[in-house]
Design a protein around this motif. Structure first.
Motif, mmCIF file in Angstrom:
data_model
loop_
_atom_site.group_PDB
_atom_site.id
_atom_site.type_symbol
_atom_site.label_atom_id
_atom_site.label_comp_id
_atom_site.label_asym_id
_atom_site.label_seq_id
_atom_site.Cartn_x
_atom_site.Cartn_y
_atom_site.Cartn_z
ATOM 1 N N ARG A 40 32.302 -15.354 -39.937
ATOM 2 C CA ARG A 40 32.463 -16.668 -39.339
ATOM 3 C C ARG A 40 32.861 -17.644 -40.424
ATOM 4 N N CYS A 41 33.966 -18.349 -40.209
ATOM 5 C CA CYS A 41 34.454 -19.254 -41.245
ATOM 6 C C CYS A 41 33.488 -20.417 -41.463
ATOM 7 N N GLU A 42 33.307 -20.788 -42.705
ATOM 8 C CA GLU A 42 32.529 -21.975 -43.049
ATOM 9 C C GLU A 42 33.227 -23.197 -42.458
ATOM 10 N N GLY A 43 32.459 -24.062 -41.815
ATOM 11 C CA GLY A 43 33.049 -25.271 -41.262
ATOM 12 C C GLY A 43 33.200 -25.258 -39.760
ATOM 13 N N TYR A 44 32.809 -24.139 -39.115
ATOM 14 C CA TYR A 44 32.800 -24.110 -37.649
ATOM 15 C C TYR A 44 31.378 -24.381 -37.170
ATOM 16 N N SER A 147 43.546 -25.928 -40.015
ATOM 17 C CA SER A 147 43.878 -24.814 -40.901
ATOM 18 C C SER A 147 42.620 -24.139 -41.440
ATOM 19 N N GLU A 148 42.807 -22.901 -41.887
ATOM 20 C CA GLU A 148 41.732 -22.142 -42.518
ATOM 21 C C GLU A 148 42.219 -21.570 -43.849
ATOM 22 N N PHE A 149 41.334 -21.533 -44.818
ATOM 23 C CA PHE A 149 41.591 -20.834 -46.076
ATOM 24 C C PHE A 149 40.889 -19.482 -46.001
ATOM 25 N N TRP A 163 37.124 -20.524 -44.778
ATOM 26 C CA TRP A 163 36.569 -21.855 -44.511
ATOM 27 C C TRP A 163 37.661 -22.752 -43.950
ATOM 28 N N THR A 164 37.282 -23.757 -43.222
ATOM 29 C CA THR A 164 38.259 -24.658 -42.615
ATOM 30 C C THR A 164 38.698 -25.716 -43.621
ATOM 31 N N ASP A 165 39.854 -26.335 -43.329
ATOM 32 C CA ASP A 165 40.363 -27.374 -44.222
ATOM 33 C C ASP A 165 39.591 -28.680 -44.086
ATOM 34 N N ALA A 166 38.599 -28.725 -43.189
ATOM 35 C CA ALA A 166 37.769 -29.923 -43.034
ATOM 36 C C ALA A 166 36.490 -29.853 -43.872
ATOM 37 N N VAL A 167 36.155 -28.671 -44.374
ATOM 38 C CA VAL A 167 34.902 -28.518 -45.119
ATOM 39 C C VAL A 167 34.828 -29.487 -46.294
#
Length: 208
Positions: A40-44, A147-149, A163-167
């Motif tokens: 699970r991506c960080e930032g969701y 976006s996601e990294f 992780w998301t570009d909003a983190v």
């Protein structure tokens, strides 16, 4: 009989009060981070209608429940002393990933063939654009990005992480949200200099 009735009512009242307090108490003390190695991506976070009512500050513990336990408000930590160093390092990682992406976009088919194909120029950290946009879970009506990294680490180092570009700009820098310990560890141990060196070599060898 008259003496037993008040005692019975008292027990019932205590039981009722316990049923109200125990769930939030359990949630408040229980860890809510996903286990290490999950993808699970960080930032969701949970939906906006779940998180936004918690406000823009860290809420009091008794407002935590199963639905909102993963909202970013619970991670707001003004005492996080490593925040500046973390922010600087993650910014370097993301900036290098964006620069690498811009190089790939400018490549011609001939450049790509010269380098050995797509796998040969795949960066250690790459960016994936998502359709649509996400919304902030802390600030109402604010776009969080799209976006996601991504990074494929060896399995013995935790495997794939994203992780998301909003983190960084929205949650860490603006709101003081402390990411998961797994993500903090990833950033702190990531070799940015090696990342940039690989990009330089690739650019010199492959790009026109």
């Amino acid at each position: 009989m008259n003496m037993i009735l008040p005692a019975t009512i008292g027990v019932a009242a205590i039981s009722c009060l316990a049923s109200f307090l125990v769930p939030p108490l359990l949630v408040a003390v229980a860890p809510f981070e996903p286990p290490p190695g999950t993808h699970r991506c960080e930032g969701y976070f949970p939906d906006t209608e779940v998180c936004l009512p918690l406000g823009t500050k860290r809420p009091p513990w008794f407002r935590k429940n199963r639905a909102n336990a993963d909202c970013p408000q619970w991670r707001i930590d003004p005492k996080w002393v490593e925040r500046t160093a973390f922010t600087s390092k993650l910014n370097d990682i993301e900036a290098t990933a964006k620069e690498w992406e811009s190089i790939l976009i400018s490549m011609t088919a001939e450049d790509l063939d010269k380098c050995g194909g797509e796998e040969a120029v795949k960066p250690p950290v790459w960016i994936r654009q998502e359709r649509g946009v996400a919304w902030s879970r802390i600030q109402e009506g604010i776009i969080a990005g799209n976006s996601e990294f991504h990074c494929d680490r060896p399995e013995d180092q935790g495997g794939h992480i994203c992780w998301t570009d909003a983190v960084l700009p929205m949650y860490v820098e603006e709101c003081g949200v402390k990411p998961s310990e797994e993500f903090i560890s990833f950033v702190s141990t990531f070799d940015v200099q090696e990342f940039r060196s690989k990009m330089t070599v690739m650019k010199q060898k492959c790009a026109s």
